[in-house]
Design a protein around this motif. Structure first.
Motif, PDB file in Angstrom:
ATOM      1  N   GLU A  45     -14.688  -2.548   4.936  1.00 46.59           N
ATOM      2  CA  GLU A  45     -13.381  -2.823   5.546  1.00 46.59           C
ATOM      3  C   GLU A  45     -12.307  -1.804   5.170  1.00 46.59           C
ATOM      4  N   ILE A  46     -12.608  -0.887   4.239  1.00 46.69           N
ATOM      5  CA  ILE A  46     -11.580   0.054   3.778  1.00 46.69           C
ATOM      6  C   ILE A  46     -11.573   1.264   4.726  1.00 46.69           C
ATOM      7  N   LEU A  47     -11.060   0.996   5.915  1.00 44.23           N
ATOM      8  CA  LEU A  47     -10.968   1.996   6.979  1.00 44.23           C
ATOM      9  C   LEU A  47      -9.532   2.037   7.480  1.00 44.23           C
ATOM     10  N   PRO A  48      -9.063   3.197   7.935  1.00 43.82           N
ATOM     11  CA  PRO A  48      -7.663   3.285   8.339  1.00 43.82           C
ATOM     12  C   PRO A  48      -7.302   2.347   9.486  1.00 43.82           C
ATOM     13  N   TRP A  49      -8.242   1.983  10.327  1.00 43.59           N
ATOM     14  CA  TRP A  49      -7.954   1.100  11.449  1.00 43.59           C
ATOM     15  C   TRP A  49      -8.195  -0.373  11.116  1.00 43.59           C
ATOM     16  N   ARG A  50      -8.731  -0.664   9.920  1.00 45.70           N
ATOM     17  CA  ARG A  50      -8.951  -2.060   9.516  1.00 45.70           C
ATOM     18  C   ARG A  50      -8.028  -2.484   8.382  1.00 45.70           C
ATOM     19  N   ASN A  51      -7.860  -1.622   7.397  1.00 49.18           N
ATOM     20  CA  ASN A  51      -7.022  -1.941   6.239  1.00 49.18           C
ATOM     21  C   ASN A  51      -6.344  -0.647   5.783  1.00 49.18           C
ATOM     22  N   SER A  52      -5.314  -0.261   6.514  1.00 49.04           N
ATOM     23  CA  SER A  52      -4.698   1.049   6.287  1.00 49.04           C
ATOM     24  C   SER A  52      -4.068   1.180   4.904  1.00 49.04           C
ATOM     25  N   ARG A  53      -3.510   0.118   4.377  1.00 52.35           N
ATOM     26  CA  ARG A  53      -2.880   0.201   3.041  1.00 52.35           C
ATOM     27  C   ARG A  53      -3.925   0.437   1.948  1.00 52.35           C
ATOM     28  N   LYS A  54      -4.997  -0.313   1.998  1.00 59.22           N
ATOM     29  CA  LYS A  54      -6.051  -0.150   0.994  1.00 59.22           C
ATOM     30  C   LYS A  54      -6.712   1.224   1.137  1.00 59.22           C
ATOM     31  N   PHE A  55      -6.913   1.669   2.382  1.00 58.63           N
ATOM     32  CA  PHE A  55      -7.477   2.987   2.640  1.00 58.63           C
ATOM     33  C   PHE A  55      -6.570   4.068   2.058  1.00 58.63           C
ATOM     34  N   GLU A  56      -5.273   3.974   2.351  1.00 59.40           N
ATOM     35  CA  GLU A  56      -4.320   4.966   1.833  1.00 59.40           C
ATOM     36  C   GLU A  56      -4.352   5.003   0.309  1.00 59.40           C
ATOM     37  N   GLY A  81      -4.663  17.512   0.704  1.00 62.28           N
ATOM     38  CA  GLY A  81      -3.899  17.028  -0.436  1.00 62.28           C
ATOM     39  C   GLY A  81      -3.048  15.836  -0.040  1.00 62.28           C
ATOM     40  N   LEU A  82      -2.251  15.381  -0.966  1.00 68.74           N
ATOM     41  CA  LEU A  82      -1.401  14.204  -0.729  1.00 68.74           C
ATOM     42  C   LEU A  82      -0.465  14.369   0.477  1.00 68.74           C
ATOM     43  N   PRO A  83       0.167  15.548   0.679  1.00 68.34           N
ATOM     44  CA  PRO A  83       1.022  15.668   1.862  1.00 68.34           C
ATOM     45  C   PRO A  83       0.272  15.507   3.189  1.00 68.34           C
ATOM     46  N   ASP A  84      -1.039  15.731   3.189  1.00 69.59           N
ATOM     47  CA  ASP A  84      -1.815  15.469   4.405  1.00 69.59           C
ATOM     48  C   ASP A  84      -1.729  13.992   4.779  1.00 69.59           C
ATOM     49  N   GLN A  85      -1.739  13.123   3.769  1.00 63.61           N
ATOM     50  CA  GLN A  85      -1.633  11.693   4.042  1.00 63.61           C
ATOM     51  C   GLN A  85      -0.288  11.355   4.663  1.00 63.61           C
ATOM     52  N   VAL A  86       0.756  12.030   4.200  1.00 60.91           N
ATOM     53  CA  VAL A  86       2.082  11.843   4.803  1.00 60.91           C
ATOM     54  C   VAL A  86       2.010  12.248   6.276  1.00 60.91           C
ATOM     55  N   ALA A  87       1.410  13.406   6.538  1.00 59.25           N
ATOM     56  CA  ALA A  87       1.317  13.915   7.912  1.00 59.25           C
ATOM     57  C   ALA A  87       0.563  12.944   8.821  1.00 59.25           C
ATOM     58  N   PHE A  88      -0.552  12.404   8.343  1.00 60.08           N
ATOM     59  CA  PHE A  88      -1.320  11.486   9.174  1.00 60.08           C
ATOM     60  C   PHE A  88      -0.550  10.187   9.423  1.00 60.08           C
ATOM     61  N   SER A  89       0.209   9.717   8.424  1.00 58.50           N
ATOM     62  CA  SER A  89       1.039   8.521   8.641  1.00 58.50           C
ATOM     63  C   SER A  89       2.072   8.785   9.724  1.00 58.50           C
ATOM     64  N   LEU A  90       2.763   9.907   9.622  1.00 55.52           N
ATOM     65  CA  LEU A  90       3.799  10.242  10.601  1.00 55.52           C
ATOM     66  C   LEU A  90       3.207  10.456  11.992  1.00 55.52           C
ATOM     67  N   TYR A  91       2.053  11.098  12.044  1.00 54.78           N
ATOM     68  CA  TYR A  91       1.380  11.316  13.328  1.00 54.78           C
ATOM     69  C   TYR A  91       1.075   9.976  14.008  1.00 54.78           C
ATOM     70  N   LYS A  92       0.695   8.985  13.197  1.00 59.61           N
ATOM     71  CA  LYS A  92       0.347   7.678  13.749  1.00 59.61           C
ATOM     72  C   LYS A  92       1.573   6.782  13.955  1.00 59.61           C
ATOM     73  N   GLY A  93       2.769   7.331  13.690  1.00 56.74           N
ATOM     74  CA  GLY A  93       3.990   6.577  13.910  1.00 56.74           C
ATOM     75  C   GLY A  93       4.287   5.566  12.827  1.00 56.74           C
ATOM     76  N   LYS A  94       3.669   5.728  11.665  1.00 57.47           N
ATOM     77  CA  LYS A  94       3.879   4.797  10.554  1.00 57.47           C
ATOM     78  C   LYS A  94       4.873   5.384   9.567  1.00 57.47           C
ATOM     79  N   GLN A  95       5.556   4.498   8.886  1.00 59.88           N
ATOM     80  CA  GLN A  95       6.455   4.920   7.822  1.00 59.88           C
ATOM     81  C   GLN A  95       5.614   5.302   6.599  1.00 59.88           C
ATOM     82  N   VAL A  96       6.050   6.329   5.881  1.00 59.14           N
ATOM     83  CA  VAL A  96       5.352   6.747   4.665  1.00 59.14           C
ATOM     84  C   VAL A  96       5.602   5.687   3.597  1.00 59.14           C
ATOM     85  N   SER A  97       4.540   5.230   2.966  1.00 55.23           N
ATOM     86  CA  SER A  97       4.683   4.178   1.957  1.00 55.23           C
ATOM     87  C   SER A  97       5.396   4.718   0.721  1.00 55.23           C
TER      88      SER A  97
END
Length: 177
Positions: A45-56, A81-97
């Motif tokens: 279940e630790i997939l970005p489309w199933r549990n994005s917080r746990k995946f992140e 690196g870590l900024p890639d995760q920021v980029a993917f969040s923004l690309y998906k229209g999500k706020q950076v945690s």
């Protein structure tokens, strides 16, 4: 010192990382891709489309562990690196945690980040990389923005053979030591 290899999906960075590993450099794997593959194989279940917080959180923790375990005087490379995760969040229209924003600020890579440019001729989709080339280019732009906003200097890896690209990186790194 950990240098990041980044760029849009499918633009050649993982092949470069694999070649750098063959040359003896320690490499931090593309953690998100490894986790997705692992979870798909076991029906997890630790997939970005199933549990994005746990995946992140899992991806972020693995990237921090790699960064912290590399001795200061050793040269290593991280496949994203870590900024890639920021980029993917923004690309998906999500706020950076909050935890990710703090991690980007507190866990720093080498100031120079190597980025692979969009390259249609080598781009392929696969079972994990499902983005079109155009979507990969949009992700690439978010990656550029995330690294610049985090205070990194991007150096574009020229198109060429894998060997030429690796030589560009190793020559660049050795010239700055």
């Amino acid at each position: 010192m950990v240098y990041v290899l980044t760029g849009g999906p499918g633009f050649g960075k993982t092949v470069i990382a694999e070649e750098l590993a063959l040359e003896g450099y320690q490499i931090g794997s593309e953690t998100a891709r490894v986790l997705i593959d692992e979870q798909l194989k076991k029906g997890g279940e630790i997939l970005p489309w199933r549990n994005s917080r746990k995946f992140e959180r899992r991806v972020m923790e693995a990237r921090i562990r790699f960064l912290e375990q590399v001795p200061d005087k050793e040269i290593a490379f991280a496949d994203r690196g870590l900024p890639d995760q920021v980029a993917f969040s923004l690309y998906k229209g999500k706020q950076v945690s909050g935890p990710l924003a703090v991690a980007v600020k507190n866990h720093r890579y080498a100031e120079t980040v190597f980025i692979t440019p969009p390259w249609r001729e080598i781009y392929t989709e696969d079972e994990i990389r499902k983005e079109t080339f155009e979507a990969a280019c949009r992700i690439h732009e978010w990656i550029v923005t995330a690294y610049r906003e985090a205070g990194y200097r991007l150096v574009e890896i020229p198109k060429g053979t894998v060997g030429e690209r690796v030589k560009f990186i190793t020559d660049f790194v050795s010239s700055t030591i």
